[in-house]
Scaffold this active site. Structure first.
Site, mmCIF file in Angstrom:
data_model
loop_
_atom_site.group_PDB
_atom_site.id
_atom_site.type_symbol
_atom_site.label_atom_id
_atom_site.label_comp_id
_atom_site.label_asym_id
_atom_site.label_seq_id
_atom_site.Cartn_x
_atom_site.Cartn_y
_atom_site.Cartn_z
ATOM 1 N N THR A 1 0.882 -1.181 0.000
ATOM 2 C CA THR A 1 0.000 0.000 0.000
ATOM 3 C C THR A 1 0.916 1.227 0.000
ATOM 4 O OG1 THR A 1 -0.237 -0.187 2.399
ATOM 5 C CG2 THR A 1 -1.987 -1.104 1.044
ATOM 6 N N THR B 1 -0.755 -2.911 10.780
ATOM 7 C CA THR B 1 -1.416 -2.946 9.478
ATOM 8 C C THR B 1 -0.566 -3.796 8.604
ATOM 9 O OG1 THR B 1 -2.291 -0.795 9.703
ATOM 10 C CG2 THR B 1 -2.324 -1.665 7.532
ATOM 11 N N LYS C 1 3.482 -6.876 4.008
ATOM 12 C CA LYS C 1 3.246 -5.467 3.702
ATOM 13 C C LYS C 1 2.878 -4.770 5.005
ATOM 14 C CE LYS C 1 0.013 -3.219 3.482
ATOM 15 N NZ LYS C 1 -0.799 -2.374 4.445
ATOM 16 N N SER D 1 -6.058 6.986 3.974
ATOM 17 C CA SER D 1 -5.514 5.628 3.918
ATOM 18 C C SER D 1 -6.079 4.844 5.073
ATOM 19 C CB SER D 1 -3.989 5.645 3.969
ATOM 20 O OG SER D 1 -3.548 6.236 5.175
ATOM 21 N N ASN E 1 -0.124 10.978 6.606
ATOM 22 C CA ASN E 1 -1.388 10.580 7.209
ATOM 23 C C ASN E 1 -2.416 11.700 7.278
ATOM 24 O OD1 ASN E 1 -1.063 7.715 7.869
ATOM 25 N ND2 ASN E 1 0.729 8.490 8.951
ATOM 26 N N GLU F 1 5.884 4.509 7.728
ATOM 27 C CA GLU F 1 5.525 5.776 7.084
ATOM 28 C C GLU F 1 6.259 6.971 7.681
ATOM 29 O OE1 GLU F 1 1.315 5.942 7.490
ATOM 30 O OE2 GLU F 1 0.950 4.835 5.642
#
Lengths: 385, 385
Positions: B148, B181, B170, B385, B380, B261
């Site tokens: 993603t 996640t 992932k 997302s 974010n 991230e």
């Protein structure tokens, strides 16, 4: 005015060189009586700063004659030397005012680990400067002296039936449960016992300061103090007093939220139809601490999936697939399925309202928080605090 | 290679139009046997996505013939229609491969609330395209299709004694306890029962994926799956298998942490001399979730006060004033007092090590996290997302 609005209180705020900017950094508030009732609530962090350890002893007998507060150093994790500094600070106040050091509360705020000889010398010099400056006109100067990263002082006054309550607060980050990085001093000229003050204070903080969760981080130095001089001679109706005290705490909590470090939204998370108030608080707090949700609000994105993902981590009673979520009045999720389109939600106002309907019982609670912004990261990475 | 490194597995990764970029977004992995043992662990979030609800049923009998995964939509909070979509996706796989839908696991990742008719149509079309593309050469394509916001695919292979284990993962944000996640698929050609796989998988994830807490947020869609084909015919030594499985999980968890991230630091928080392992995990996780600490690391500021403030919020057994804290090998706090000056700590390397010595017992645990950066807030807030 603030803490000196009620009769029987004088205050001062002076610059003692603790802040590198030269701004005021030592505040002193004295209760002139005739009563010296006091109560305080403290951080629930097990890592308690030295002034907290000192003040917990002082307030034990319900008698408080004065409170001294400094910014520019937390005096936390500074060992026995640091505890002696809190003690000596109280002694300096007591010597200057002709009272007992055992009736002097001490509060500190600033960087953890700061509390060495230089800190001690400056705080005590600040106390000596503050004593002759004490005046009923200097409540505002005291409110200025407790500021750290606050952009403005926080003050409030509420009038009762022949008596009043005044308060000042500081706090801008590390606002979380069991208080926050907040120092709050509240005064009243009503006539109340320390037990009455204690009960009223715990009741008021439980639904105000305790439900402000700016960034999920709990401070080591929090203290909310309530002092009564009885100078009006008026014994207030207790329910009326509790209500007015709640109002002043609510006002100060809202001021803290509005000035939270780097925030661009004040978010109220209202949880309704929970089985219990504890459930409502747990759900609200879980959402308030979800970085992904907070970043989405910063981006004006009504990302209700992040709300539900946060709710799903709690132990509260609910069916994850029966919940409604509304944002700023628009129901974006109904019974766990998409409802109104995200485009219909306007998150650009600073005031953001998230309504979570658990559809289980009758309890409710509102948690206040802020968004997660670039300025928050900047303020907390570029400077030690 | 990754999941197709072990004998008996073929895979595919195709583009089905779920990602607006046109990148691969549907992955399929088939076990060709002769054994079809499988085990999986799922998110502990009570808000579970529809593919989780489906897969929990499928894995119950320990038989797994294939797993299909999509990015570009979480199919969470999409109601009964969404559950039917997961079911129909498994049916499409089963029809194409001549197996039972009850042996097909389904995973989805992407935005919560996405899972309508268009999503269903594209996923099922993707399955139909993937089936003819299945090959022992296409493990890498499958790893690409589950990405993603990942900047790179995560793959690992470990060789055993005549058998091997391969894996892909992932995950880039929302990495937190009870998984993250993350979608993870691990394959082996060793001969093991599903009960043996289940025990080994729970043991391995407990100290790897479960101790990765990038941003404190728990996903609705996490699933870690382990499948064994028995194609080598070799029954492995169970301790040896457990160790190799631990290695592959550790490698994939490290890859997830390194690609979190917006992160600029990989932080390992090692808690030693705790009374129990649970205490060590609680302390490490509390620090890993402290935004103020994480922002300080981003600013290369060894702010140990924020570490201790976070430790103080836990229920672990310790004396707050006996703790040592070291950062990147420099002890900055000794027995709750300042030790080496902050200037002596170099936090500029991406790899950051925080050592917390509770001085109580013999238990230890390490929690992996990341710093809180401008890029995290940007990623974010600017995109859903």
């Amino acid at each position: 005015m603030s803490v000196t609005a009620p009769l029987g209180f004088i205050a001062a705020g002076v610059a003692a060189g603790l802040k590198s900017t030269g701004a005021r950094d030592v505040a002193l508030v004295q209760n002139l009586g005739p009563d010296f009732s006091g109560a305080a609530v403290f951080t629930s962090n097990r890592a308690k700063a030295n002034p907290i350890l000192w003040s917990q002893q002082v307030v034990g007998d319900g008698i408080v004659s004065a409170i001294v507060l400094n910014s520019g150093g937390a005096n936390c994790y500074t060992g026995t030397f640091g505890f002696q500094t809190s003690h000596l600070t109280a002694e300096a106040v007591a010597d200057g005012l002709g009272i007992s050091a055992g009736d002097v509360l001490v509060c500190s705020t600033g960087l953890i680990g700061v509390g060495g000889q230089d800190f001690r010398d400056r705080v005590i010099a600040g106390v000596r400067d503050a004593i002759p400056a004490l005046s009923a006109d200097n409540g505002h100067e005291a409110a200025l002296a407790i500021m750290t990263t606050d952009s403005k002082p926080k003050e409030a006054v509420v009038a009762g039936d022949g008596w009043s309550i005044g308060g000042m607060a500081k706090g801008a980050g590390m606002l979380a449960p069991g208080l926050a990085t907040m120092l709050v001093v509240i005064t009243t000229d009503a006539k109340l016992t320390s037990a009455q003050l204690d009960a009223a204070l715990r009741s008021a903080t439980r639904v105000t300061f305790d439900r402000l969760d700016s960034d999920g981080c709990m401070s080591t130095n929090d203290q909310v103090t309530l002092m009564a001089s009885g100078a009006t001679g008026i014994v207030p109706d207790l329910d009326d007093f509790a209500q007015k005290l709640g109002e002043i705490c609510d006002s100060l909590a809202a001021q803290l939220q509005a000035d939270a470090e780097g925030a661009s939204h004040e978010i109220s998370i209202e949880v309704v139809h929970a089985a219990t108030e504890d459930d409502a608080v747990e759900v609200g707090r879980s959402v308030a601490r979800n970085n992904l949700f907070k970043a989405a609000v910063f981006g004006n994105d009504p990302n209700w999936g992040r709300v539900l993902a946060a709710v799903g981590t709690t132990k509260a009673e609910f069916d994850p697939y029966a919940i409604d979520v509304s944002m700023n009045g628009v129901r974006v999720c109904r019974s766990g399925e998409p409802d109104a389109p995200s485009e219909s939600v306007d998150l650009t106002p600073r005031q953001t309202h998230v309504l979570i309907d658990l559809k289980v019982g009758e309890a409710t609670a509102t948690i206040r928080t802020n968004d997660l912004t670039h300025d928050y990261v900047h303020e907390n990475s570029a400077y030690s605090s």
